[in-house]
Design a protein around this motif. Sequence first.
Motif, PDB file in Angstrom:
ATOM      1  N   SER A 174       3.429 -31.949 -54.549  1.00  0.00           N
ATOM      2  CA  SER A 174       2.110 -32.092 -53.952  1.00  0.00           C
ATOM      3  C   SER A 174       2.034 -33.441 -53.231  1.00  0.00           C
ATOM      4  N   GLY A 175       1.087 -33.568 -52.312  1.00  0.00           N
ATOM      5  CA  GLY A 175       1.054 -34.724 -51.420  1.00  0.00           C
ATOM      6  C   GLY A 175       1.025 -36.066 -52.123  1.00  0.00           C
ATOM      7  N   SER A 176       0.378 -36.170 -53.268  1.00  0.00           N
ATOM      8  CA  SER A 176       0.252 -37.444 -53.975  1.00  0.00           C
ATOM      9  C   SER A 176       1.555 -37.897 -54.613  1.00  0.00           C
ATOM     10  N   MET A 177       2.552 -37.017 -54.658  1.00  0.00           N
ATOM     11  CA  MET A 177       3.804 -37.317 -55.356  1.00  0.00           C
ATOM     12  C   MET A 177       4.926 -37.708 -54.400  1.00  0.00           C
ATOM     13  N   GLN A 209       8.469 -29.645 -49.070  1.00  0.00           N
ATOM     14  CA  GLN A 209       7.288 -29.526 -48.216  1.00  0.00           C
ATOM     15  C   GLN A 209       6.115 -30.160 -48.961  1.00  0.00           C
ATOM     16  N   LEU A 210       5.864 -31.447 -48.687  1.00  0.00           N
ATOM     17  CA  LEU A 210       4.818 -32.161 -49.400  1.00  0.00           C
ATOM     18  C   LEU A 210       3.450 -31.583 -49.073  1.00  0.00           C
ATOM     19  N   GLY A 211       2.611 -31.486 -50.103  1.00  0.00           N
ATOM     20  CA  GLY A 211       1.250 -30.973 -49.920  1.00  0.00           C
ATOM     21  C   GLY A 211       1.089 -29.632 -50.612  1.00  0.00           C
ATOM     22  N   SER A 238       6.298 -34.999 -44.888  1.00  0.00           N
ATOM     23  CA  SER A 238       5.081 -34.196 -44.758  1.00  0.00           C
ATOM     24  C   SER A 238       4.913 -33.656 -43.339  1.00  0.00           C
ATOM     25  N   LEU A 239       5.532 -34.330 -42.341  1.00  0.00           N
ATOM     26  CA  LEU A 239       5.454 -33.885 -40.945  1.00  0.00           C
ATOM     27  C   LEU A 239       6.642 -33.016 -40.551  1.00  0.00           C
ATOM     28  N   ASN A 240       7.516 -32.733 -41.513  1.00  0.00           N
ATOM     29  CA  ASN A 240       8.781 -32.073 -41.211  1.00  0.00           C
ATOM     30  C   ASN A 240       8.610 -30.779 -40.423  1.00  0.00           C
ATOM     31  N   LYS A 241       7.701 -29.928 -40.859  1.00  0.00           N
ATOM     32  CA  LYS A 241       7.536 -28.619 -40.215  1.00  0.00           C
ATOM     33  C   LYS A 241       7.000 -28.728 -38.797  1.00  0.00           C
ATOM     34  N   ALA A 242       6.244 -29.804 -38.524  1.00  0.00           N
ATOM     35  CA  ALA A 242       5.674 -29.973 -37.183  1.00  0.00           C
ATOM     36  C   ALA A 242       6.585 -30.762 -36.252  1.00  0.00           C
ATOM     37  N   MET A 243       7.697 -31.238 -36.764  1.00  0.00           N
ATOM     38  CA  MET A 243       8.562 -32.130 -36.010  1.00  0.00           C
ATOM     39  C   MET A 243       9.417 -31.364 -35.003  1.00  0.00           C
ATOM     40  N   PRO A 244       9.389 -31.742 -33.728  1.00  0.00           N
ATOM     41  CA  PRO A 244      10.262 -31.077 -32.749  1.00  0.00           C
ATOM     42  C   PRO A 244      11.725 -31.409 -33.004  1.00  0.00           C
TER      43      PRO A 244
END
Length: 451
Positions: free
Chosen positions: A285-288, A337-339, A177-183
């Motif tokens: 989705s995030g719950s999955m 991309q979770l969420g 879930s943090l993949n896109k924000a990860m440096p």
Amino acid sequence: MTTTATDPGTTDHGATDHGATDPGTRGHGTTDPTGETMERTTAQASGTARGTAPHVPDAERLRRWRMVLGADSTDSTARALTGQDAAMDGALDALYGGGVGKKPGGRGSGGRSAGLGASAPSVARWLGDIRTYFPSSVVQVMQRDAIDRLGLADLLLEPEMLEAVEADVHLVGTLISLNKAMPETTKETARIVVRKVVEDLERRLESRTRATLTGALDRSARVSRPRHRDIDWNRTIRANLKNYLPVPGADGVPPTGTIVPERLIGHGRASRSAKKDIVLCIDQSGSMAASVVHASVFGAVLASMRTLSTRLVVFDTAVVDLTDQLDDPVDVLFGTQLGGGTDINRALAYCQSKISRPADTVVVLVSDLYEGGIRDEMLKRVIAMKASGVQFVTLLALSDEGAPAYDHAHAAALGALGAPAFACTPDLFPDVMAAAIEKRPLPIPDKEPEQ
């Protein structure tokens, strides 16, 4: 006076060890490890258990009560912690001592000063401490609580944090879930953590999945007009026992008999082409999150079997086909991309467009069925696929997390169409797939036996 709590030192009521403390209420004297209401009275200090006569507690019982109740109970238990006990208590208090309103900097609605701090080094030290003092299963629970209660997800973007964590399926979901924000400096460390979990899952699940599905594929490929060298004699004999003809003996020879084989059963001939097409359609989705992790691993295992042609599709409001990445489930996970929202109808429309052999295709939809798209169209697509010969399987979850939250109306509608929706553990998944391949009734958990 007596207490309504289970005495941690009374084995008849379930002794409580250091790892069994209720994390959400430690130190507030409101709930004991069994979930029962607790009164903050002098009876707790005396170790009196419900239904037993008061007696003088030993030092071990006082120590356990002190660990259960937290720092606020030091006076009532007359027990000061030292050494490893003090270190364990400090690790627990840093996470649970400040109450639900606690913030990473140690300031929250409870007014307590304990906390993990907002810097990655302090959190990394805390992660090292809990791995020293608690078993792996407890460490994983505490890590999830630290992320949920203290908002520490952002600190997982720092490599030194990732190197200190205990990797599990839930942590993988958080990292994805943090993949896109990860440096970029963190992504390589994150991939190492994710790969560790994925490889562990593959070791646990691959051999049984292969064995179960290989047997199902062999059975589904049996033919009724085999060549002589392809006859399965054991199954042919069993199928024709009703045609047994006795032959009387003569001159001291015992009677014998013969079987007239009205129906021959043969092995399917080996083929380089795939016998079955599998389409995994996964709600991201995030719950999955846990379901996405397990589905990615199973997708890679299925894709490695030559007799199966496997397609993996993930979706939210958009649809992404990750089939070309199935040789590495880590790549699959980082391609999700979770969420976001959910459009099951659009996802099924895409999967339907890729089906070329309906009678030899199994579609597995993994979703909690909270549809944001067009409900009636979704159901029509399921009807159309089933009518064409597709085996359609609906899993509300693919994880070990227990009963999931899901849309009951949509689940009932699918059940009425002959596509019952149910939660599935990773251990049960091979049996579900084997039944779908052989077109047998699915092994639905807790399903009433058919009369």
